[in-house]
Design an enzyme around this catalytic site. Sequence first.
Site, PDB file in Angstrom:
ATOM      1  N   ARG A 162       0.861  -1.178   0.000  1.00 11.41           N
ATOM      2  CA  ARG A 162       0.000   0.000   0.000  1.00 11.41           C
ATOM      3  C   ARG A 162       0.900   1.231   0.000  1.00 11.41           C
ATOM      4  NH1 ARG A 162      -3.519  -2.800  -1.442  1.00 11.41           N
ATOM      5  NH2 ARG A 162      -5.625  -3.064  -0.579  1.00 11.41           N
TER       6      ARG A 162
ATOM      7  N   GLU B 124      -2.638   8.140  -4.341  1.00  9.73           N
ATOM      8  CA  GLU B 124      -2.987   7.214  -5.412  1.00  9.73           C
ATOM      9  C   GLU B 124      -4.353   7.616  -5.961  1.00  9.73           C
ATOM     10  OE1 GLU B 124      -1.888   3.086  -4.634  1.00  9.73           O
ATOM     11  OE2 GLU B 124      -3.750   2.503  -5.628  1.00  9.73           O
TER      12      GLU B 124
ATOM     13  N   HIS C 158      -1.286   0.263  -9.705  1.00 11.44           N
ATOM     14  CA  HIS C 158      -1.893  -0.694  -8.756  1.00 11.44           C
ATOM     15  C   HIS C 158      -2.503  -1.890  -9.503  1.00 11.44           C
ATOM     16  CE1 HIS C 158      -3.716  -0.859  -4.438  1.00 11.44           C
ATOM     17  NE2 HIS C 158      -3.489  -2.073  -4.898  1.00 11.44           N
TER      18      HIS C 158
HETATM   19  C1  DGY Z   1      -5.655  -6.018  -2.750  1.00  7.24           C
HETATM   20  O1  DGY Z   1      -6.341  -7.005  -3.017  1.00  7.24           O
HETATM   21  O2  DGY Z   1      -5.567  -5.571  -1.606  1.00  7.24           O
HETATM   22  C2  DGY Z   1      -4.888  -5.396  -3.878  1.00  7.24           C
HETATM   23  O3  DGY Z   1      -4.253  -4.260  -3.544  1.00  7.24           O
HETATM   24  C3  DGY Z   1      -5.730  -5.272  -5.124  1.00  7.24           C
HETATM   25  O4  DGY Z   1      -5.729  -6.544  -5.635  1.00  7.24           O
END
Ligand code: DGY
Length: 328
Positions: free
Chosen positions: A237, A266, A285
């Site tokens: 993240r 983001e 992402h």
């Molecule tokens: C998640 O699943 O947390 C990812 O960041 C997106 O697939």
Amino acid sequence: MRVVVTRRIPSRGIELLRDAGFDVAVWPGELPPTREELIAFARGADGLLTLLTERIDGSLLDALPTVKVVSNMAVGYDNIDVDACTARGVVVCITPDVLTETTADFTWALIFAVARRVCEAVDNVRRGAWRTWEPLGFLGKDVHSATLGIIGFGRIGQAVARRATGFAQRVLYTDRNPVAPERERELNATFVPPDELLQRSDIVTLHVPLTPETRHLIGARELALFKPSAILINTARGPVVDTEALVDALRVGRLWGVGLDVTDPEPLPADHPLLQFPNVVVTPHIASASEVTRQRMAELAAQNLISALHGECPPRSLNWDAVRGRTV
Ligand code: DGY
């Protein structure tokens, strides 16, 4: 029962919901609904199938009092206030496991893209700048035999480690606790404290969830510990890395290269300073974005929603027991 899906998702997820007899409304926009739009669109819904772009908190749930289940099509759930959901008897579900291998694959895609300067080289060819074979052109870092440091040794971190054995790498990892010794042997991985990992690794890759403890886990102090020849990869993240500190570190050449599939903010604006550095590769992402994996995520999110709305234990819930305990 009425369920709302907050964006178009792979078809199988929608089919499952319709086959279960739900009235399914899918937000038609390419962009996520704003909070006000979501409240208006989801009024009267029994369940929500959400994405990581929706902030689900107490005030949203208070505005949508009929919602009993929030099924997030993601493994990460930092967009959801789980305590607020539990307090209101709302079941929260996520989609772990189905995306582990695909996300680990993409982590390696970024490692190679940065270490071997793939994006710079592709741009060079597209610009018509490829004139000859150059002995000094696009020299990168070897991936094989490097020391890989994995921060967060859960499912995805371990899947990344498993791939490292094929590249004859030394694997260091850190987490709250070491994994079982058999698992360490199987993955040829050594548990070390975080600072030692940063000091010794050629490639550092992040696989922790975003929590108050992991926000800015990599800040100015940590970046100062990296080898100047090191590469940082983040597919976890964005806010796990302090963006300002990262830009400062890049400006003074503290890192050799960076690969980010997640950023803070983001999306990253096109004029963001991070995009000025040729040694930074940013992707939007997409680590879980394979055709098969996104279908599986949609299916699991739908199955979670169906089970929970039918009063059955969903395949992957974060608070089923707590909510049931609260309601029986
Ligand atoms: C998640 O699943 O947390 C990812 O960041 C997106 O697939």
